[in-house]
Design a protein around this motif. Sequence first.
Motif, PDB file in Angstrom:
ATOM      1  N   LEU A 109       4.493   3.359  -5.544  1.00  0.00           N
ATOM      2  CA  LEU A 109       3.395   2.679  -5.033  1.00  0.00           C
ATOM      3  C   LEU A 109       3.013   2.573  -3.812  1.00  0.00           C
ATOM      4  N   ALA A 110       4.143   2.061  -2.947  1.00  0.00           N
ATOM      5  CA  ALA A 110       3.919   1.868  -1.664  1.00  0.00           C
ATOM      6  C   ALA A 110       3.385   3.125  -1.013  1.00  0.00           C
ATOM      7  N   GLY A 111       4.229   4.194  -1.335  1.00  0.00           N
ATOM      8  CA  GLY A 111       3.703   5.528  -0.673  1.00  0.00           C
ATOM      9  C   GLY A 111       2.114   5.926  -0.903  1.00  0.00           C
ATOM     10  N   GLU A 112       1.699   5.331  -1.875  1.00  0.00           N
ATOM     11  CA  GLU A 112       0.306   5.516  -2.389  1.00  0.00           C
ATOM     12  C   GLU A 112      -0.754   4.405  -1.730  1.00  0.00           C
ATOM     13  N   GLY A 113      -0.081   3.666  -0.900  1.00  0.00           N
ATOM     14  CA  GLY A 113      -0.688   2.547   0.003  1.00  0.00           C
ATOM     15  C   GLY A 113      -1.307   1.272  -0.910  1.00  0.00           C
ATOM     16  N   LYS A 114      -0.727   1.057  -1.792  1.00  0.00           N
ATOM     17  CA  LYS A 114      -1.008   0.052  -2.709  1.00  0.00           C
ATOM     18  C   LYS A 114      -0.344  -1.578  -2.435  1.00  0.00           C
ATOM     19  N   ASN A 115       0.642  -1.315  -1.853  1.00  0.00           N
ATOM     20  CA  ASN A 115       1.527  -2.564  -1.439  1.00  0.00           C
ATOM     21  C   ASN A 115       1.391  -3.249  -0.213  1.00  0.00           C
ATOM     22  N   ALA A 116       1.455  -4.683   0.252  1.00  0.00           N
ATOM     23  CA  ALA A 116       1.632  -5.094   1.092  1.00  0.00           C
ATOM     24  C   ALA A 116       2.892  -5.006   1.977  1.00  0.00           C
ATOM     25  N   VAL A 117       3.747  -5.313   0.969  1.00  0.00           N
ATOM     26  CA  VAL A 117       5.224  -5.223   1.148  1.00  0.00           C
ATOM     27  C   VAL A 117       5.911  -4.960  -0.066  1.00  0.00           C
ATOM     28  N   THR A 118       7.178  -4.069   0.131  1.00  0.00           N
ATOM     29  CA  THR A 118       8.078  -3.625  -0.770  1.00  0.00           C
ATOM     30  C   THR A 118       9.267  -3.975  -0.750  1.00  0.00           C
ATOM     31  N   THR A 204       9.136  12.290  -9.659  1.00  0.00           N
ATOM     32  CA  THR A 204       9.772  11.337  -8.879  1.00  0.00           C
ATOM     33  C   THR A 204       9.569  11.491  -7.445  1.00  0.00           C
ATOM     34  N   LYS A 205       8.752  12.344  -7.115  1.00  0.00           N
ATOM     35  CA  LYS A 205       8.246  12.366  -5.506  1.00  0.00           C
ATOM     36  C   LYS A 205       7.752  11.165  -5.196  1.00  0.00           C
ATOM     37  N   VAL A 206       8.004  10.555  -3.980  1.00  0.00           N
ATOM     38  CA  VAL A 206       7.624   9.537  -3.201  1.00  0.00           C
ATOM     39  C   VAL A 206       6.825  10.218  -1.779  1.00  0.00           C
ATOM     40  N   ILE A 207       5.719   9.536  -1.574  1.00  0.00           N
ATOM     41  CA  ILE A 207       5.092   9.748  -0.337  1.00  0.00           C
ATOM     42  C   ILE A 207       5.772   8.853   0.683  1.00  0.00           C
ATOM     43  N   THR A 208       6.587   9.403   1.460  1.00  0.00           N
ATOM     44  CA  THR A 208       7.258   8.513   2.296  1.00  0.00           C
ATOM     45  C   THR A 208       6.732   8.558   3.961  1.00  0.00           C
ATOM     46  N   ASP A 209       5.599   9.596   4.339  1.00  0.00           N
ATOM     47  CA  ASP A 209       5.286   9.405   5.488  1.00  0.00           C
ATOM     48  C   ASP A 209       3.676   8.776   5.570  1.00  0.00           C
ATOM     49  N   ASN A 210       3.363   8.024   4.603  1.00  0.00           N
ATOM     50  CA  ASN A 210       2.199   7.261   4.676  1.00  0.00           C
ATOM     51  C   ASN A 210       2.207   6.026   5.554  1.00  0.00           C
ATOM     52  N   HIS A 211       1.282   6.116   7.042  1.00  0.00           N
ATOM     53  CA  HIS A 211       1.640   5.125   7.799  1.00  0.00           C
ATOM     54  C   HIS A 211       1.000   3.895   7.161  1.00  0.00           C
ATOM     55  N   ASP A 212       0.364   3.831   5.951  1.00  0.00           N
ATOM     56  CA  ASP A 212       0.048   2.579   5.382  1.00  0.00           C
ATOM     57  C   ASP A 212       0.770   1.959   4.445  1.00  0.00           C
ATOM     58  N   ARG A 213       2.122   2.346   4.423  1.00  0.00           N
ATOM     59  CA  ARG A 213       3.138   2.176   3.153  1.00  0.00           C
ATOM     60  C   ARG A 213       3.397   0.626   3.316  1.00  0.00           C
ATOM     61  N   GLY A 214       3.429   0.099   4.538  1.00  0.00           N
ATOM     62  CA  GLY A 214       3.763  -1.295   4.522  1.00  0.00           C
ATOM     63  C   GLY A 214       5.204  -1.537   4.717  1.00  0.00           C
ATOM     64  N   PRO A 215       5.717  -2.759   5.194  1.00  0.00           N
ATOM     65  CA  PRO A 215       7.065  -2.919   5.249  1.00  0.00           C
ATOM     66  C   PRO A 215       7.859  -2.797   3.938  1.00  0.00           C
ATOM     67  N   LEU A 216       9.130  -2.016   4.190  1.00  0.00           N
ATOM     68  CA  LEU A 216       9.887  -1.623   3.101  1.00  0.00           C
ATOM     69  C   LEU A 216      11.507  -2.072   3.139  1.00  0.00           C
ATOM     70  N   LEU A 217      12.111  -3.137   2.143  1.00  0.00           N
ATOM     71  CA  LEU A 217      13.492  -3.220   2.341  1.00  0.00           C
ATOM     72  C   LEU A 217      14.183  -2.597   0.957  1.00  0.00           C
ATOM     73  N   LEU A 218      15.234  -2.013   1.293  1.00  0.00           N
ATOM     74  CA  LEU A 218      15.774  -1.335   0.497  1.00  0.00           C
ATOM     75  C   LEU A 218      17.453  -2.074  -0.057  1.00  0.00           C
ATOM     76  N   ILE A 219      17.765  -2.400  -0.989  1.00  0.00           N
ATOM     77  CA  ILE A 219      18.962  -3.271  -1.332  1.00  0.00           C
ATOM     78  C   ILE A 219      19.776  -2.507  -1.930  1.00  0.00           C
ATOM     79  N   ALA A 220      20.850  -2.239  -1.480  1.00  0.00           N
ATOM     80  CA  ALA A 220      22.184  -1.471  -2.629  1.00  0.00           C
ATOM     81  C   ALA A 220      23.159  -2.623  -2.962  1.00  0.00           C
ATOM     82  N   GLY A 221      23.766  -2.410  -4.207  1.00  0.00           N
ATOM     83  CA  GLY A 221      24.990  -2.742  -4.521  1.00  0.00           C
ATOM     84  C   GLY A 221      26.099  -2.139  -4.281  1.00  0.00           C
ATOM     85  N   ALA A 222      27.112  -2.584  -3.442  1.00  0.00           N
ATOM     86  CA  ALA A 222      28.113  -2.016  -2.953  1.00  0.00           C
ATOM     87  C   ALA A 222      29.202  -1.259  -4.110  1.00  0.00           C
TER      88      ALA A 222
END
Length: 281
Positions: A109-118, A204-222
């Motif tokens: 959804l972020a890659g499609e420019g729909k999110n403000a923050v992800t 499962t393809k994600v558009i990762t190069d959309n400049h309108d993606r918005g800020p993204l945080l990834l969280i991993a459990g170790a």
Amino acid sequence: MPLTSAERDEIDAANASGRIPVVFVHGLWLLSSSWQPWRDLFEEQGFAAIAPGWPDDPETVEQAKSDPDVFAGKMVRQVTDHYAEAIDALDQAPVVVGHSFGGLIAQKLAGEGKNAVTVAIDPAQFKGVTALPASALKAGAPALLTFNHSKHGVTLTYEQFAYGWTNAVPEEEGRALYEKYHVPASKVPIFQAATANFNPFAETKVITDNHDRGPLLLIAGADDHTVPQSVVENEYRIQLKNPEVTELVVIPGRGHSLIIDSGWREVADETLEFVQRHVAR
């Protein structure tokens, strides 16, 4: 599958509030009700929280367990489109928080420019991610090994749930989480993720190069067996090429149940801090 009346009511309430909306996206083997503590927290902090389900999701865990085949056949694009419909009905671009396959969908959804923050928590791997640890294959085996029976939902045994989800919490807590939250799931998204790098049309393809993606945080459990840290780090390296803000947080000693177990608040606080830091933009 159109939005349910309950989902539309949540969206209408969010719009009427004038608050910044936060859309929570659950993954496999959970229902949207699993986000309730998170919703309460974000509401207390001044956001309007909504948690649509996947298409055809039952309302309760009890209903879900009594009809496992209602989950069968759900695919990543179908579920993504359902959440996109919900977002399009909002008056302003939302924060989107997803876990597991919900984390993958949040990034789509972020890659499609729909999110403000992800915020994507233990997100399932998208096309282009090459890390595939043995623990992830073992955790996905209940679905992958029975894929030909795609007309049926798959229910994890407690032993499978303990390996894939609650390996980092005491057994007593793990059994309680299994009874309270675990529901059957579609096997198809796991197969889609596992075969994506061989499929030019992978959902499962994600558009990762959309400049309108918005800020993204990834969280991993170790200690996550289902989506190991190396998978999330692989996603981070790909997303880091985007000019928007991209951050990674690794939480020690946490498994795939990190959004529903007794340590959920630690993860929620990391999420909330990132959201509050960036949403004002």
